[in-house]
Write an enzyme that holds these catalytic residues in place. Structure first.
Site, PDB file in Angstrom:
ATOM      1  N   ASP A  11      31.927 -35.474  25.390  1.00 21.84           N
ATOM      2  CA  ASP A  11      30.939 -35.693  26.445  1.00 21.84           C
ATOM      3  C   ASP A  11      30.519 -34.292  26.826  1.00 21.84           C
ATOM      4  O   ASP A  11      31.287 -33.551  27.464  1.00 21.84           O
ATOM      5  CB  ASP A  11      31.559 -36.420  27.648  1.00 21.84           C
ATOM      6  N   HIS A  12      29.319 -33.908  26.407  1.00 19.79           N
ATOM      7  CA  HIS A  12      29.006 -32.468  26.518  1.00 19.79           C
ATOM      8  C   HIS A  12      28.955 -31.994  27.971  1.00 19.79           C
ATOM      9  O   HIS A  12      29.033 -30.800  28.238  1.00 19.79           O
ATOM     10  CB  HIS A  12      27.736 -32.110  25.740  1.00 19.79           C
ATOM     11  N   HIS A  68      28.158 -39.318  30.987  1.00 16.68           N
ATOM     12  CA  HIS A  68      28.098 -38.088  31.793  1.00 16.68           C
ATOM     13  C   HIS A  68      28.330 -38.344  33.290  1.00 16.68           C
ATOM     14  O   HIS A  68      29.100 -37.648  33.942  1.00 16.68           O
ATOM     15  CB  HIS A  68      26.747 -37.395  31.621  1.00 16.68           C
TER      16      HIS A  68
HETATM   17  C1  BG6 Z   1      22.242 -36.771  26.331  1.00 12.55           C
HETATM   18  C2  BG6 Z   1      21.278 -37.919  26.480  1.00 12.55           C
HETATM   19  O1  BG6 Z   1      23.547 -37.223  26.220  1.00 12.55           O
HETATM   20  O2  BG6 Z   1      22.115 -35.927  27.465  1.00 12.55           O
HETATM   21  C3  BG6 Z   1      19.854 -37.440  26.669  1.00 12.55           C
HETATM   22  O3  BG6 Z   1      21.345 -38.735  25.323  1.00 12.55           O
HETATM   23  C4  BG6 Z   1      19.758 -36.447  27.799  1.00 12.55           C
HETATM   24  O4  BG6 Z   1      18.965 -38.524  26.905  1.00 12.55           O
HETATM   25  C5  BG6 Z   1      20.831 -35.368  27.632  1.00 12.55           C
HETATM   26  O5  BG6 Z   1      18.464 -35.869  27.773  1.00 12.55           O
HETATM   27  C6  BG6 Z   1      20.880 -34.486  28.864  1.00 12.55           C
HETATM   28  O6  BG6 Z   1      21.704 -33.377  28.616  1.00 12.55           O
HETATM   29  P1  BG6 Z   1      21.531 -32.034  29.428  1.00 12.55           P
HETATM   30  O7  BG6 Z   1      22.658 -31.190  28.990  1.00 12.55           O
HETATM   31  O8  BG6 Z   1      20.173 -31.496  29.073  1.00 12.55           O
HETATM   32  O9  BG6 Z   1      21.583 -32.427  30.871  1.00 12.55           O
END
Ligand code: BG6
Length: 484
Positions: A175-176, A238
């Site tokens: 989960d980045h 997230h």
């Molecule tokens: C991803 C989603 O996991 O996270 C995307 O699939 C979203 O739809 C993205 O745009 C958002 O990531 P960050 O790091 O730009 O907030």
């Protein structure tokens, strides 16, 4: 089993994530001398490339997505990349992949890390192919990029397939958001300071807001997004991870088991949500930064019932959080890109200044995750003066901009940390199976409630904060979203 991988196989190596995040992160780590010295990266996808043409492809991705000051060592980095074309659904290719990965033959120690950034429908055949080619035995760990299923049942299926080849201790679910610096800073704020813990509960906190707002629309992810929607794309992973970090009890240590044990308790304590506690929306044509943008249905080329915005009032049924609403909100084509957590404290129980005409406002802690990383604590202070006409109090902010406080430190892409943790085998910032399943269970409940109530998304113009019902969802509890 502790080892540092000296080989990495990247599935989905021509995909969007590889170009925007994975290759840039690996190259940046390489530039800083943080990758294992002899790491070989075998990239694979269906496209027809050889090592040379893939390196050209990778160079273009790096030039587009990695800031120039972080790519001085690009040539050396590209030399680490190899390419093996592979149709993940066919067994044959995996033997060649195993040969390219140079494992087994020399019985060399070291280890292999595998990263799957492919459609979830390919997870099962990929794992079967890897197992068949002997690529799951010994020092091997596997990283899985979302989405891990579309509901609890499909996620269990994927988890079972992975578990058939790898023990949980070698599975790294990504989960980045957990790789983001300020998300980890939330843990430092809560558990490296004595100040907050005594007031971090229902006695002192009135409500919490978590907003993940994006200005982008559908981008190029038509098929994926329309099958997913905001709830499954952003809340299931997230936002629930952010909520778990805000709510969890202090873990006994900062290690994978202790942290994940505490998070899963929170996820399991989430109360089932009624459809009336949610609002869903879909953007229509509107304007962002003064430019006209099309509606979701126009971008998609057809009508759809997929939500691009969701707001939820969630409750965590445990001692610490009894009755404290968590307002969650995420959407595409909102007026600004901002991810933040707002902790709204209760007002003082009695104001000694009331009789002198002054009003107090409750304290508020805002944890800004992006685009700016900052921590802002709103406190009451006296307006300077002789107060002949009464005391005046005003809210002022203690504001820490992380960028200034740590100006000499390199800002990193979330995937830099996660890829390094995968290579080195630290699971603390990866999601355990029981967490993912608890997340899905709650999300499935919401989707079932929507189906029962025949919920369809309400339209909102691009460039606004979602349907007005989302404002009403908070306002009926006397709460305003933090939009300033
Ligand atoms: C991803 C989603 O996991 O996270 C995307 O699939 C979203 O739809 C993205 O745009 C958002 O990531 P960050 O790091 O730009 O907030």
């Amino acid at each position: 089993m502790s080892f540092t991988a000296d080989r990495l196989i990247l599935f989905g190596a021509t995909g969007d994530l590889a170009q925007r995040m994975l290759l840039p992160s690996l190259c940046a780590l390489h530039g800083d001398g943080l990758l294992p010295a002899d790491l070989r990266i075998v990239c694979t996808a269906r496209s027809d490339h050889d090592d040379e043409s893939y390196r050209v492809f990778a160079r273009a991705a790096l030039e587009t997505h990695l800031p120039a000051d972080r790519r001085p060592a690009m040539e050396d980095f590209l030399a680490r990349l190899f390419y093996q074309q592979l149709d993940a659904t066919r067994r044959e290719g995996y033997r060649e992949l195993a040969a390219r990965t140079e494992r087994g033959a020399d019985g060399k120690a070291g280890g292999l890390a595998i990263f799957l950034s492919t459609a979830p429908s390919l997870f099962e055949p990929t794992i079967a192919g890897l197992a068949n080619a002997g690529l799951t035995q010994g020092n091997v760990r596997i990283g899985l990029e979302k989405p891990l299923g579309t509901d609890l049942a499909s996620s269990r299926e994927i988890n079972d397939a992975v578990a058939a080849a790898f023990p949980e201790s070698r599975i790294f679910r990504i989960d980045h958001y957990l790789g983001k610096e300020t998300v980890q800073n939330l843990l430092a704020l809560r558990f490296a300071n004595i100040l907050f813990e005594p007031v971090w509960n229902a006695n002192y906190i009135e409500h919490v807001q978590i907003t993940v707002a994006e200005t982008v629309g559908l981008e190029s992810r038509v098929a994926y997004y329309d099958d997913s929607g905001a709830l499954r794309d952003m809340v299931q992973n997230h936002m629930l991870q952010l909520l778990a970090l805000v709510c969890m009890e202090p873990p006994t240590s900062f290690d994978a088991t202790a942290v994940r044990d505490e998070k899963v308790k929170v996820l399991r304590a989430l109360r089932k949500v009624d459809a009336s506690e949610t609002v869903i929306g879909q953007y229509r044509a509107g304007a962002l930064d003064g430019s006209a943008v099309p509606g979701y249905d126009q971008e998609l080329g057809k009508e759809s019932d997929t939500e691009t915005f969701v707001a939820i009032k969630a409750l965590v049924d445990n001692w610490r959080w009894k009755g404290v609403p968590f307002y969650l909100r995420t959407g595409k084509r909102l007026p600004e890109r901002v991810t933040e957590i707002v902790v709204q404290f209760r007002d003082v129980p009695f104001s000694i200044f009331g009789a002198r005409g002054a009003t107090t406002e409750p304290n508020r802690l805002v944890i800004g995750i992006q685009p700016e990383e900052n921590i802002e604590l709103a406190l009451m202070a006296k307006v300077p003066g002789l107060d002949r006409e009464g005391i005046r109090l005003r809210r002022v902010a203690l504001d820490i901009a992380m960028r200034d406080a740590f100006s000499g430190h390199q800002r990193r892409i979330a995937y830099e940390r996660l890829l390094l943790d995968l290579l080195e085998g630290d699971q603390t910032l990866f999601v355990r199976r029981d967490e993912v399943e608890a997340q899905w269970e709650w999300i499935d409940g919401i989707r079932a409630a929507w189906a029962d109530a025949s919920r369809a998304p309400r339209p909102y113009p691009a460039g606004t904060w979602g349907p007005s019902a989302a404002i009403a969802l908070a306002e009926r509890d006397g709460v305003s979203w933090h939009d300033d």
